[in-house]
Design an enzyme around this catalytic site. Structure first.
Site, PDB file in Angstrom:
ATOM      1  N   ASP A 150       0.783  -1.228   0.000  1.00  0.00           N
ATOM      2  CA  ASP A 150       0.000   0.000   0.000  1.00  0.00           C
ATOM      3  C   ASP A 150       0.819   1.285   0.000  1.00  0.00           C
ATOM      4  O   ASP A 150       0.642   2.151  -0.856  1.00  0.00           O
ATOM      5  CB  ASP A 150      -0.914   0.035   1.233  1.00  0.00           C
ATOM      6  CG  ASP A 150      -1.948  -1.074   1.220  1.00  0.00           C
ATOM      7  OD1 ASP A 150      -1.954  -1.873   0.268  1.00  0.00           O
ATOM      8  OD2 ASP A 150      -2.750  -1.147   2.163  1.00  0.00           O
ATOM      9  N   CYS A 170      -3.142  -7.265  -2.302  1.00  0.00           N
ATOM     10  CA  CYS A 170      -4.537  -7.602  -2.008  1.00  0.00           C
ATOM     11  C   CYS A 170      -5.442  -7.295  -3.202  1.00  0.00           C
ATOM     12  O   CYS A 170      -5.326  -6.239  -3.823  1.00  0.00           O
ATOM     13  CB  CYS A 170      -5.010  -6.840  -0.782  1.00  0.00           C
ATOM     14  SG  CYS A 170      -4.089  -7.229   0.707  1.00  0.00           S
ATOM     15  N   SER A 224      -8.159   0.772   6.520  1.00  0.00           N
ATOM     16  CA  SER A 224      -7.698  -0.009   5.379  1.00  0.00           C
ATOM     17  C   SER A 224      -8.631   0.218   4.211  1.00  0.00           C
ATOM     18  O   SER A 224      -9.827   0.488   4.381  1.00  0.00           O
ATOM     19  CB  SER A 224      -7.693  -1.496   5.745  1.00  0.00           C
ATOM     20  OG  SER A 224      -7.591  -2.296   4.598  1.00  0.00           O
TER      21      SER A 224
END
Length: 572
Positions: free
Chosen positions: A128, A199, A475
């Protein structure tokens, strides 16, 4: 001889003329030829490591970049930097290192490039914070640069359905709520992440991957191919060739990242139901280019952008599905056809966004991306809020939500751990507004994500029955009525620090309101009684970060940005 004139490139300081003989001796020690020493030096930086699947393919892809550079008569110099992987850092003290790692990534790339006088940069990232960190370094240095995303993970399968790591976090809540057994939880965790890659939902990594294309720093259609796909190597190879064209044509990151292209990037986030973390990272990138673009600017764009991509966590599909539907170019084409993009923005291809999208035809035989005339909702999947709790703003992801207004009593916690313990013990009730404070950039320090807590709430079946606000963040996998980035944060005396248990809090995501039903006079009285809370990190990098970091409103940055620079590295 080389077709590139090194007399005006940074690497002349380490490779040209008699005074560079000591430097050249090091290059010869590594097997370089005279021809290679006389070519432009291209830094090839990746966040390869064995910390998580997000990064594990980047070493392979970096080799493809290097071949592209070599074939285009450049000399690649590979190096690596760190990442902190949110999925592993989540739910404990390790998450304090996450946002701080973005700055460490940008800083370490800057220092390596400065120290070795590289002429250009290709950056490969997976996790991220690595994506914005790498792009921030490109803008700070302003040498010709191309960004490459490492690609997403393939979806897992459980009981006939695609699942992601989000489902594992929520399964922990299911287990604590008694709806699944420990054996079922183990079955889910074993199949959720079946390959290398980041992800798979439209969480922060894929959101910022979309940003890299929309803003023009990545090659068209290069981001959504899953990490295991061999096509990723083709994109990496072409990035190596394209960066040499950028040197030749003097195309620099700040030529590409403008106010117009930042707006394009924000629209791509809104249209895809992307992560609220983009509201931190876009202002931070803007800071590196000397452009004012804060949370309120991002929120205004979100408000005027239709939400058209049916992606997890609010929707049904993952990055692999988006790639098979045509990738980010199709998303951008849909936005362009609705008049939502600035089409004259330059990209790393040397062409404008309009030219890049010219031959893209919107495919009607797919369900992932809606036509602009048939949006999921008419406004973006992320909404900005403001009120007496959040004078510097706050943000909420509404993609997939049907309930956009909530009023209820505050249930106040001074740390994520305290809130998580209460949730695990079901020590909260329907209608509550859970307040988690002292988790902001300075107060945390590090502005932790609250996925463990929000997932536990959802797993207990309470996701649509309570709300949560925090000066921390969430998140990209978070869903539900979860408001983050509340500013000013509690650690600097923001009004979130003055909320008491039982205070009525009103949230209206339709009209962008976040208020506590307490008079201004009472808040002033409470402020007089308030005392700053000292965090436990009084040494080391997190202490240093807490001393330097600014408000979430401006991206939680740690330095003044391009507006204050006396000279740019690219011009040394």
């Amino acid at each position: 001889m080389t077709k590139f004139d090194k007399s005006k490139l940074p690497s002349r300081h380490t490779s040209i003329g008699p005074s560079s003989a000591p430097h050249r001796s090091y290059y010869y020690a590594m097997g370089m030829t005279k021809k290679q020493i006389n070519q432009p030096f291209v830094g090839v930086v990746s966040t390869w490591n064995e910390s998580a699947p997000c990064n594990i393919t980047l070493r392979r892809q970096a080799q493809a970049v290097k071949k592209g550079v070599l074939d285009a008569e450049g000399t690649p110099r590979e190096f690596t930097t760190i990442t902190v992987t949110d999925g592993i850092a989540m739910g404990h003290q390790g998450m304090k290192a996450s946002l701080a790692s973005r700055e460490a990534i940008a800083d370490s790339i800057e220092l390596s490039v400065r120290g070795h006088s590289y002429d250009s940069l290709v950056g490969l990232a997976g996790c991220d914070k690595a994506l914005p960190g790498v792009m921030m370094a490109m803008l700070r240095l302003n040498i010709p640069s191309v960004f490459i995303y490492g690609g997403s993970i393939l979806p897992g399968r459980y009981k006939g359905k695609d699942i992601t790591v989000q489902d594992v976090f929520e399964a922990v809540g299911n287990f604590s709520g008694g709806t699944i057994t420990e054996n079922e939880l183990e079955d889910i965790e074993k199949v959720a992440c079946p390959s290398a890659g980041s992800c798979g939902g439209q969480f922060t990594a894929n959101t910022m991957a979309c940003v890299s294309e929309a803003i023009g720093l990545a090659l068209p259609n290069s981001t959504m191919a899953p990490a295991p796909y061999e096509s990723r190597d083709d994109y990496a190879y072409n990035a190596g060739k394209i960066v040499m064209e950028c040197i030749k044509n003097k195309i620099r990151p700040r030529d590409i990242v403008t106010l117009d292209s930042l707006e394009n990037a924000a629209r791509a986030v809104a249209a895809s139901g992307g992560s609220t973390n983009a509201a931190l990272h876009l202002p931070a990138m803007a800071n590196e280019a000397g452009i004012k673009f804060d949370l309120f600017d991002v929120a205004d764009i979100f408000k005027s952008t239709p939400y058209i991509a049916d992606l997890k966590p609010g929707g049904n599909y993952v990055a692999k599905d988006l790639y098979e539907a045509g990738g980010v170019p199709v998303l951008l084409k849909a936005l362009a056809e609705g008049g939502h993009l600035n089409m004259n923005c330059l990209t790393v291809t040397g062409k404008t966004l309009k030219e890049n999208l010219e031959n893209i035809i919107f495919p009607n035989n797919q369900k992932v991306i809606r036509n602009i005339n048939n949006p999921i909702t008419k406004t973006g999947g992320v909404v900005g809020l403001k009120g007496n709790i959040a004078k510097e703003g706050a943000i909420v992801k509404v993609a997939g939500m049907t309930r956009l207004v909530h009023k209820g009593p505050a249930r106040v916690f001074d740390s994520e751990e305290a809130a998580y313990e209460a949730v695990q013990n079901k020590n909260y009730k329907e209608g509550d507004v859970i307040v988690i404070r002292y988790e902001g950039p300075k107060g945390g320090p590090g502005m932790r994500e609250m996925l463990a807590t929000t997932s536990a709430i959802y797993g207990q079946g309470m996701g649509d029955k309570v709300a949560l606000i925090t000066d921390g963040r969430f998140s990209g996998a978070t869903r539900g009525f979860c408001i983050g980035h509340v500013g000013p944060e509690a650690a600097v005396g923001g009004n979130i620090a003055l909320i008491h248990d039982g205070d009525e809090i009103f949230i209206d995501a339709n009209n962008g309101i976040l208020e506590v039903d307490v008079s201004e006079e009472e808040l002033i009285s409470r402020k007089k009684q308030w005392k700053p809370k000292k965090h436990d990190y009084q040494s080391g990098d997190l202490w240093k970060y807490s001393q330097l970091v600014g408000p979430a409103l401006n991206g939680a940055v740690t330095h003044p940005g391009a507006n204050k620079e006396k000279f740019c590295y690219a011009d040394i």
